[in-house]
Scaffold this active site. Structure first.
Site, mmCIF file in Angstrom:
data_model
loop_
_atom_site.group_PDB
_atom_site.id
_atom_site.type_symbol
_atom_site.label_atom_id
_atom_site.label_comp_id
_atom_site.label_asym_id
_atom_site.label_seq_id
_atom_site.Cartn_x
_atom_site.Cartn_y
_atom_site.Cartn_z
ATOM 1 C CG HIS A 138 42.476 16.836 31.066
ATOM 2 N ND1 HIS A 138 41.600 16.339 31.993
ATOM 3 C CD2 HIS A 138 41.875 17.932 30.359
ATOM 4 C CE1 HIS A 138 40.841 17.313 31.906
ATOM 5 N NE2 HIS A 138 41.034 18.315 31.290
ATOM 6 C CD GLU A 143 40.861 12.512 30.682
ATOM 7 O OE1 GLU A 143 41.880 12.940 31.437
ATOM 8 O OE2 GLU A 143 39.800 12.723 30.668
HETATM 9 C C1 F6R Z 1 38.148 22.224 27.081
HETATM 10 C C2 F6R Z 1 39.152 21.107 27.261
HETATM 11 C C3 F6R Z 1 39.666 20.862 28.691
HETATM 12 C C4 F6R Z 1 39.748 22.215 29.631
HETATM 13 C C5 F6R Z 1 40.213 21.636 30.888
HETATM 14 C C6 F6R Z 1 40.306 22.835 31.981
HETATM 15 O O1 F6R Z 1 37.730 22.408 25.663
HETATM 16 O O2 F6R Z 1 39.628 20.539 26.175
HETATM 17 O O3 F6R Z 1 40.975 20.352 28.561
HETATM 18 O O4 F6R Z 1 40.634 23.026 29.016
HETATM 19 O O5 F6R Z 1 39.576 20.509 31.478
HETATM 20 O O6 F6R Z 1 39.158 23.245 32.062
HETATM 21 P P1 F6R Z 1 38.734 24.475 32.987
HETATM 22 O O7 F6R Z 1 39.472 25.536 32.178
HETATM 23 O O8 F6R Z 1 37.213 24.533 33.210
HETATM 24 O O9 F6R Z 1 39.444 24.450 34.227
#
Ligand code: F6R
Length: 250
Positions: A138, A143
């Site tokens: 995603h 998703e």
């Molecule tokens: C956040 C977003 C999500 C995150 C992804 C990765 O604004 O849109 O797509 O970028 O879930 O999250 P982390 O960086 O916490 O692994």
């Protein structure tokens, strides 16, 4: 796509922060697309530091965040509003009126999303979009299965995404079930995209992003079609790639 592999998260963050600062120096009225999550935290810290030291000003920058949970108040420490305020905006000289984060409390999500999209266009479009990536590919909250043609919209969060984000909440049930997010089309309209990923849990998703068949089942594969994407990876996130150091293009 350009791939840049760094020894660790610190170096990855440092390099991505420099590139973002360069964007703002070259074009002080840049429009930045921003993400929350753990991936850009290091970058935000470094950018905040540079702004505090007066190296660069964000006074003319406009920002648009990718997403926000539905039904979570901006003052709630779990909201993306709160995250951005705490980790970035309070350290920058960007006027609050130039900061745009989706309103998770909107009563009319459809109209709100249309206007958010319009607002981005009226500001000239996004110059640089930051992204993290989920283990299921995603980007934003798009998703698996999300049509590539989707603009800003309301989504039902995938159980995997809710599970991954449960670490921030007191219990897994408290993780919101819906969010507002820029769509794949919105993201791909950005002139330049930086995707940041660190840690071994992201390695399979990074491999798919670069070499997987382009398909809606794995949203980040759409980035193969974009003309200006850079992946900033640490060695762990790059471990399924060959070579696992340096820079290369695919
Ligand atoms: C956040 C977003 C999500 C995150 C992804 C990765 O604004 O849109 O797509 O970028 O879930 O999250 P982390 O960086 O916490 O692994």
């Amino acid at each position: 796509m350009r791939v840049r592999i760094f020894e660790d998260y610190e170096q990855l963050s440092d390099s991505a922060a420099r590139e973002l600062l360069r964007q703002v120096l070259v074009k002080p009225h840049s429009v930045l697309g921003l993400a929350t999550g753990s991936s850009p935290m290091g970058l935000y810290e470094k950018v905040s530091d540079a702004c505090r030291r007066g190296l660069v000003s964000f006074a003319r920058v406009h920002t648009f965040n990718l997403d926000e949970y539905r039904g979570v108040e901006p003052e709630n420490p779990l909201s993306y509003h709160y995250f951005m305020q705490r980790n970035l905006f309070r350290h920058l000289d960007v006027p609050p009126s130039q900061v745009h984060i989706p309103d998770g409390l909107t009563q009319d999500p459809e109209k709100y999303c249309r206007n958010y999209e319009k607002d981005i266009m009226e500001h000239g479009g996004i110059d640089l979009q930051l992204l993290g990536i989920g283990r299921n590919g995603h980007i934003g909250f798009n998703e698996p299965g999300e049509p590539f043609g989707s603009g800003m919209h309301l989504v039902e969060l995938h159980p995997d995404t809710r599970a991954a984000n449960a670490r921030f909440f007191d219990s897994p049930e408290e993780v919101p079930t819906q969010a507002l997010t820029m769509g794949i089309k919105t993201i791909c309209r950005a002139r330049k995209i930086f995707l940041l990923a660190s840690g071994v849990s992201k390695a399979p998703a990074i491999f798919q992003t670069l070499f997987g068949a382009i398909r809606e089942d794995f949203p980040s594969t759409v980035l193969q079609l974009h003309p200006d994407v850079t992946l900033f990876l640490d060695r762990a996130a790059a471990q399924e790639l060959e070579p696992v150091s340096g820079s290369f293009e695919v």
